[in-house]
Design a protein around this motif. Sequence first.
Motif, PDB file in Angstrom:
ATOM      1  N   GLY C 219       0.818  -1.210   0.000  1.00 21.95           N
ATOM      2  CA  GLY C 219       0.000   0.000   0.000  1.00 21.95           C
ATOM      3  C   GLY C 219       0.851   1.259   0.000  1.00 21.95           C
ATOM      4  O   GLY C 219       0.623   2.174  -0.796  1.00 21.95           O
ATOM      5  N   ALA C 220       1.857   1.300   0.863  1.00 27.00           N
ATOM      6  CA  ALA C 220       2.684   2.501   0.975  1.00 27.00           C
ATOM      7  C   ALA C 220       3.556   2.687  -0.265  1.00 27.00           C
ATOM      8  O   ALA C 220       3.750   3.792  -0.740  1.00 27.00           O
ATOM      9  N   TRP C 221       4.052   1.598  -0.786  1.00 25.11           N
ATOM     10  CA  TRP C 221       4.924   1.653  -1.955  1.00 25.11           C
ATOM     11  C   TRP C 221       4.206   2.235  -3.171  1.00 25.11           C
ATOM     12  O   TRP C 221       4.793   2.917  -3.997  1.00 25.11           O
ATOM     13  N   ASN C 222       2.899   1.968  -3.266  1.00 25.76           N
ATOM     14  CA  ASN C 222       2.150   2.372  -4.456  1.00 25.76           C
ATOM     15  C   ASN C 222       1.318   3.628  -4.288  1.00 25.76           C
ATOM     16  O   ASN C 222       0.660   4.053  -5.220  1.00 25.76           O
ATOM     17  N   GLU C 223       1.309   4.235  -3.104  1.00 25.65           N
ATOM     18  CA  GLU C 223       0.412   5.357  -2.868  1.00 25.65           C
ATOM     19  C   GLU C 223       0.821   6.575  -3.705  1.00 25.65           C
ATOM     20  O   GLU C 223       1.986   6.946  -3.746  1.00 25.65           O
ATOM     21  N   PHE C 224      -0.167   7.201  -4.325  1.00 22.28           N
ATOM     22  CA  PHE C 224       0.162   8.319  -5.202  1.00 22.28           C
ATOM     23  C   PHE C 224      -0.408   9.663  -4.759  1.00 22.28           C
ATOM     24  O   PHE C 224       0.315  10.658  -4.708  1.00 22.28           O
ATOM     25  N   LEU C 225      -1.690   9.706  -4.416  1.00 19.34           N
ATOM     26  CA  LEU C 225      -2.366  10.989  -4.200  1.00 19.34           C
ATOM     27  C   LEU C 225      -1.702  11.812  -3.088  1.00 19.34           C
ATOM     28  O   LEU C 225      -1.325  12.965  -3.305  1.00 19.34           O
ATOM     29  N   PHE C 226      -1.523  11.219  -1.926  1.00 14.75           N
ATOM     30  CA  PHE C 226      -0.889  11.941  -0.825  1.00 14.75           C
ATOM     31  C   PHE C 226       0.568  12.271  -1.171  1.00 14.75           C
ATOM     32  O   PHE C 226       1.071  13.342  -0.844  1.00 14.75           O
ATOM     33  N   ALA C 227       1.217  11.308  -1.830  1.00 13.33           N
ATOM     34  CA  ALA C 227       2.626  11.515  -2.175  1.00 13.33           C
ATOM     35  C   ALA C 227       2.786  12.752  -3.041  1.00 13.33           C
ATOM     36  O   ALA C 227       3.742  13.506  -2.904  1.00 13.33           O
ATOM     37  N   VAL C 241       4.961   8.879  -7.961  1.00  9.72           N
ATOM     38  CA  VAL C 241       4.855  10.186  -8.616  1.00  9.72           C
ATOM     39  C   VAL C 241       5.632  10.171  -9.929  1.00  9.72           C
ATOM     40  O   VAL C 241       5.173  10.697 -10.947  1.00  9.72           O
ATOM     41  N   VAL C 242       6.795   9.535  -9.924  1.00  5.57           N
ATOM     42  CA  VAL C 242       7.563   9.395 -11.168  1.00  5.57           C
ATOM     43  C   VAL C 242       6.728   8.709 -12.230  1.00  5.57           C
ATOM     44  O   VAL C 242       6.644   9.151 -13.379  1.00  5.57           O
ATOM     45  N   LEU C 243       6.077   7.622 -11.831  1.00  3.27           N
ATOM     46  CA  LEU C 243       5.278   6.863 -12.790  1.00  3.27           C
ATOM     47  C   LEU C 243       4.171   7.738 -13.365  1.00  3.27           C
ATOM     48  O   LEU C 243       3.925   7.762 -14.565  1.00  3.27           O
ATOM     49  N   GLN C 244       3.482   8.459 -12.479  1.00  4.28           N
ATOM     50  CA  GLN C 244       2.376   9.293 -12.919  1.00  4.28           C
ATOM     51  C   GLN C 244       2.865  10.402 -13.844  1.00  4.28           C
ATOM     52  O   GLN C 244       2.194  10.765 -14.807  1.00  4.28           O
ATOM     53  N   LEU C 245       4.046  10.929 -13.562  1.00  2.00           N
ATOM     54  CA  LEU C 245       4.550  12.060 -14.339  1.00  2.00           C
ATOM     55  C   LEU C 245       4.910  11.679 -15.771  1.00  2.00           C
ATOM     56  O   LEU C 245       5.108  12.537 -16.610  1.00  2.00           O
ATOM     57  N   MET C 246       5.010  10.386 -16.033  1.00  2.00           N
ATOM     58  CA  MET C 246       5.327   9.997 -17.406  1.00  2.00           C
ATOM     59  C   MET C 246       4.136  10.169 -18.324  1.00  2.00           C
ATOM     60  O   MET C 246       4.273  10.251 -19.530  1.00  2.00           O
ATOM     61  N   VAL C 247       2.948  10.222 -17.727  1.00  2.00           N
ATOM     62  CA  VAL C 247       1.748  10.408 -18.532  1.00  2.00           C
ATOM     63  C   VAL C 247       1.571  11.897 -18.746  1.00  2.00           C
ATOM     64  O   VAL C 247       1.209  12.619 -17.836  1.00  2.00           O
ATOM     65  N   GLY C 248       1.865  12.350 -19.950  1.00  2.00           N
ATOM     66  CA  GLY C 248       1.833  13.788 -20.204  1.00  2.00           C
ATOM     67  C   GLY C 248       0.542  14.226 -20.844  1.00  2.00           C
ATOM     68  O   GLY C 248      -0.334  13.431 -21.148  1.00  2.00           O
ATOM     69  N   GLU C 249       0.459  15.537 -21.028  1.00  2.00           N
ATOM     70  CA  GLU C 249      -0.697  16.120 -21.689  1.00  2.00           C
ATOM     71  C   GLU C 249      -0.742  15.702 -23.146  1.00  2.00           C
ATOM     72  O   GLU C 249      -1.771  15.393 -23.694  1.00  2.00           O
ATOM     73  N   PHE C 250       0.425  15.735 -23.775  1.00  2.00           N
ATOM     74  CA  PHE C 250       0.475  15.479 -25.208  1.00  2.00           C
ATOM     75  C   PHE C 250       1.255  14.226 -25.528  1.00  2.00           C
ATOM     76  O   PHE C 250       1.933  14.127 -26.536  1.00  2.00           O
TER      77      PHE C 250
END
Lengths: 432, 324, 290
Positions: C219-227, C241-250
């Motif tokens: 759970g802690a390893w994968n948590e995104f929103l609070f992070a 957060v790194v993983l999420q940041l790879m998904v860009g607008e374009f």
Amino acid sequence: MKKMTITRRQFLKGTAVTGAGLAMAACATPAPTAAPAKKVSGNITYWHHYTSESEMAGLKEGAEMYMKKYTEAKVESLTVPNADFMAKFTLAVQGGSGKPDTTMISADRVPDMVGMGGLQDLTERIKAWPDKKNFPDKYFNAATINGKIYGIPSFMFVDWMYYRKDWFDEKGLKPPTTFDEMFDAAVKMTDPAKGRFGFGMRGGAGGQGLVVQVIRAFGSPLVQDGKAALDVAKTTEALKWYSELHTKAKAVPPSVTNDSFRQIMEGFQTEKTAMLWHHTGSLADVMGFLGKDGKKFMSIPRPKGPAALINDISPSYNGIVDDKKNPEAAWAWLTHWADKDTGIMLMEKTGYVPSNQEAAKDERITKNPYYTAAFKALEIGTTAPQFAGQPAWQSSVVLPTFQRILLGEVTPAAGAATLAKGLEDAIAGKLK
Amino acid sequence: MNPSSSPSVNNPSDAIKHQVKRFNPFDLLGKLSESRYWAYVLLAPSLLLVLAVIVYPVGYGIFLSFQQFNLMRAALGMKFVGLEQYIELFQEEDFYIIIKNTFTWVVFGACSQFLVGLITALALNRKSIRGGAVARVLLLLPWIIPSVVAGHMWALLLDSRLGVINDILVWLGVLDSYQAWFASAKTAMPAVLLVDLWRGFPFFTLLLYAGMQSIPDELYEAAEVDGATGWQKFIAITLPMLTPVIVAAGILRGIALVNSPDLMIVLTNGGPGLATFTLSLYAFQIAYDNFNFGAAAAVSVIMLMILMVFTMLYFKFSGVTKNT
Amino acid sequence: MQFSGSLSRMRESQKAMRRFYDAIAYAVIAFMLVFALFPLVWTAMTSIKPEKDIVTNELQYIPRNPTFEHYVTLWNRSGVTTMFRNSAFTTSLTVALVILVGTFAAYSISRYRFRGRGAILLFYLTIRMFPSVLMLLPLYIMLRSLGLLDTLWGLALTYTTFSMPVSLLMLKGFFDAVPADLEDAARIDGCTRLGALFRVVMPLARSGIAATAVLIAVGAWNEFLFALMLTNSEGSRTWPVVLQLMVGEFQLPWGLIAAGGMISILPIIIFFAFAQKALVRGLMVGAVKG
């Protein structure tokens, strides 16, 4: 009288800032030389929603250029995912700590960000800014609230349309200039046997802005005198025309209601769609997979609607959030990104069109046929009306309602009524 | 660690002298652990933590739900509107669709994940099965991968242009052409449920398998002598013995389903139309797209109420909090 | 004899039934392995395809031009190693805090009979019931006033609190399974209650505690929103957060996301390989007697 006092107060404030700047400069440099009136120094933070490799490379180089220009200033930037940007910004502003000094501002977010008190008024600084002459007044429209300006444009997203030149030539069709021609072309280009569709409609996330543009092209206003002014009859017509590309003509891929940016791009990339509405932000990608020689695809302005040609330009602004710490360094950062050289550098990395008109004359831009098209669109560019609650209305009312029309759950007329009601709520800040 | 078995404990008077001479916190703790307050002392740290984090937000949320308050319109301020926002919510047609979706999502999600998890656990639990240890780890992987990646990878697997699942189904002759699973109001919810089944079943497998392992073999042997069939053994022994685990796992998963829209955000974002729109997405949208914190608080309070009632009923029927 | 004949026939039929059930079990496991692993195998395949071979009309089941470019790109991104380290630190700290604090609470609920135990369980669960959306702002303000905003300690503390219901429910089950007699015996030998908890109960339930630790760690390893929301600088961001940041607008770089996914399950697999034994045994003893 009143005007007079304000000017004086601002004058005093201005001197105070200069004084502080001087004092700080004196602290920072042990051997005080004849410091300029406004010393650019100190650390600043910058929030942005760049993510791709090319954008990050542009940002990095831009930051290096800045730090070379202002050797006593340092900038630290933080990526905030676009989808979560407003939530994060809200927390920082309302939570009382963690505000960045400067931030990137998407044009449609200006009213909301100003509404929560998150942006500083830059009007006086912009008035005194020598570079101002290189920016047409309309570039500041979206950043102006009640006569005050909150951001300066760094680069422009210019709406346009991509079409498959080779396919149009094959069929002997001219690229469409009106909505009727476009509908017609979409039907003619559709060939289910080949898995080919006339128009890559964006009916999923992000498609809401396009629906509103169609509504405007059919002649309906959105707001008048701060009140909701959606013309239900014209909106109905607009929704009918746009949705019938799918429901009647079957000229868009059946996945339309889930097609966001990624899907429409992949549709174009895998050569499944003939026309596509987007803006200059995707040019680098499209050139990447369809070639940059102008043979397979071309870009042209959007077709004209029954009432108006809507071809929006939307600047990406930079603004100051916190002017307590190092306001001069922050302002220098803003102007640095509006600079001609920074703009050309970013364009070469990402394909984003610089806002500085000086850059437009550069031959690196004039040589590229796609960039020329972008600047042509820039000249005729319209700007979307801005009002607080607009992004909310678009994402939580326009998009789901339009999807339901595409699915056949709701008629265009009923959809238009929902839109009108939602717009009233959004402007009143009561939207659920 | 804890020197509580020092002589001081055996001899109370020694202990007092000991303490007077040299203050030792462990002795004090040891002594405290014998007192009647010990239960509360043990509970205190976590209770304080939970209290600190939960009381203010929930209290503030309940307060906000009676106010008209939009974060973007600081000028409009806060206005007490009583139950107005609740009434307005229940007057909206869409709200019932959203509640229905949430219900479908949670009930079908939890039940399907439980059933598949149970069947898998039963299979893994057979003693004659080889390679079970490796299979157990491999079957847990879907639950371990971050949801951002899981969401996007399933979007790719089921994509209407690039999706390998479409390709396989066409090849098998099940489909004529690629389907856009997330684009149709009929298939969007089942598709998202399938993805969540993939993601959630290992959670149940893990817990239920563990539960089965702890059931004494003698019970089954006795039943076999009595000539019980596999099914009878399952009904008479396995299921009743597993009840506590099922209850704990069920409640945790159920609440997680109600409250975490992360897969949904990636796959459909509530669409098409309102087909997969659930309460948690709704609360997020009202709060951070529309900044209508008053209404978002009302939705949150409604969610809390519904969950509370369900959990209480669930506890009551399962008897998990009864004194044993 | 007729009786033993029927008995042996019964044995025969039971044997046949057993084989039949075994066959079913193998079939179920095989099917579930395909279901569970196919998407992951596809992710692995995607992670070694160049982007052009992913977005294509010709689906490639086996990558024709395998490449590790996505892994290289990912690893070269600024701050990736820091964020990986941050995640490891936050996760370990969370697990340690949860186990320490959660053990006390679960032991109390498991061993003592006092009024309102049910209410307390329910109360702990509310933290999971209230949408985190509305928790964000109060949490942000709270962490700020504690000086823990934008720190890994603040994140760990938040995760600890939010993991409390899970650890409480699970650990209570594990402790229930430890016979009270053993504890009593230890106390007769001179242990205090606290001593008995550390010396008898916890060692006996250690594998159950390990299982809970795994739940919390994932759970802690994968948590995104609070992070994302509770940190304000690159230096204190975590891996999700790194993983999420790879998904860009374009852009949606499939290869990068797939590579990120593969990298992020590695540590957990390693952890499992070590914890597996304890885990299985623990879950054997625990969860269980509710």
